[in-house]
Scaffold this motif. Structure first.
Motif, PDB file in Angstrom:
ATOM      1  N   GLU A 108      -5.160  68.078 -10.029  1.00 14.18           N
ATOM      2  CA  GLU A 108      -5.691  68.331 -11.355  1.00 14.18           C
ATOM      3  C   GLU A 108      -5.036  67.330 -12.309  1.00 14.18           C
ATOM      4  N   LEU A 109      -5.822  66.776 -13.192  1.00 16.11           N
ATOM      5  CA  LEU A 109      -5.292  65.825 -14.169  1.00 16.11           C
ATOM      6  C   LEU A 109      -5.653  66.287 -15.568  1.00 16.11           C
ATOM      7  N   PHE A 147      -9.424  63.337  -8.038  1.00 12.09           N
ATOM      8  CA  PHE A 147      -9.111  64.418  -8.959  1.00 12.09           C
ATOM      9  C   PHE A 147      -9.978  65.637  -8.668  1.00 12.09           C
ATOM     10  N   GLU A 149     -10.544  67.400 -14.081  1.00 10.35           N
ATOM     11  CA  GLU A 149      -9.970  66.609 -15.166  1.00 10.35           C
ATOM     12  C   GLU A 149     -10.200  67.334 -16.491  1.00 10.35           C
TER      13      GLU A 149
END
Length: 289
Positions: free
Chosen positions: A244-245, A279, A282
């Motif tokens: 997760e970003l 990812f 995001e």
């Protein structure tokens, strides 16, 4: 090793010392550290204890050094790998340290680590890969100088609290903490939002075992230095992980004149690799286009 240190002329920017347990016990390592800090004014020192995998819990790996061992004003970065820490005695008066890396370190419990970190009031960078001999407990990190924090614990703790008003990058393996909403407290104005990603993740179950962690950053994309740090973090730790970003875009520090472009806007350089970064999700905050 002693001859090399003594024969070296001038100061040292960086030094990495690999040693055996016997050199820790007979005072040889203590003498090397003294020469490297007091005489060679080393800025970045890394100590790596050569230990066999089956002996990691052995009491022989206790890092027992004289008080104020790492307090010389020239030393700003310290990395320790492969030790069992028993107390902060060797780290007293370490106001000089800005970066602390504890890698493959064994420590009794989370509360002891909290007290240990409290001895470093001016740390700006903390990287922790720590094994607790007694699981559970509460870890508290309270540091208003901290800008970068990376945490990875293979075993559980009951609660974690982070208070860092200047924190810009938080890199955390959230598997170590029990899946309860109130077990993780983050007070970091630069990266915390109303809908915080950590609260959601702590109550989630993941079927994809490749997913290994979460990264939350606050960055000014017009600042070449900050973008360089972000690039380094992603390339070094995250190219083989699904994560997760979360990015919080800071407002530009300075308004550019009309027609002026960012110093980091180079047509011949790609800021991030095309492949290797995956990812799971995001989140972008304060993005103005």
């Amino acid at each position: 090793m002693t001859k090399i240190i003594n024969d070296h002329r001038g100061h040292l920017e960086r030094c990495i010392v690999h040693h055996y347990v016997s050199q820790l016990k007979n005072g040889t390592l203590q003498n090397w550290i003294h020469s490297l800090t007091r005489l060679k004014h080393t800025k970045d020192l890394a100590l790596i204890n050569y230990i066999h995998a089956t002996r990691r819990y052995n009491e022989a790996n206790f890092l027992s050094l004289l008080p104020d061992t790492f307090s010389h004003q020239s030393l700003s970065s310290l990395s320790l790998c492969g030790y069992t820490l028993i107390g902060p005695h060797a780290f007293s008066k370490c106001k000089n340290l800005k970066t602390l890396k504890l890698i493959n370190i064994f420590i009794s419990q989370a509360s002891v680590l909290s007290g240990f970190l409290a001895a470093f009031p001016f740390l700006e960078v903390i990287l922790l890969t720590v094994n607790f001999l007694t699981p559970h407990g509460v870890l508290k990190i309270d540091n208003n100088s901290l800008t970068f924090l990376q945490l990875s614990f293979p075993n559980d703790i009951d609660r974690m609290e982070v208070y860092a008003t200047c924190l810009n990058i938080l890199d955390i393996d959230c598997r170590f903490i029990n899946a309860m909403r109130d077990n993780f407290i983050l007070v970091a104005p630069n990266i915390q939002e109303e809908k915080n990603i950590w609260h959601e993740l702590l109550g989630s179950n993941f079927d994809d075992m490749r997913r290994s962690g979460c990264l939350s950053v606050s960055v000014d994309i017009t600042d070449p230095k900050e973008m360089g740090i972000l690039k380094e973090v992603l390339l070094r730790y995250w190219t083989k992980l699904v994560m997760e970003l979360e990015i919080f875009f800071k407002k530009n520090k300075a308004t550019r004149e009309k027609g002026e472009t960012s110093a980091s806007n180079k047509t011949h350089e790609k800021p991030f690799p095309k492949t290797g970064l995956c990812f799971y999700n995001e989140r972008l905050y304060n993005f103005d286009g």
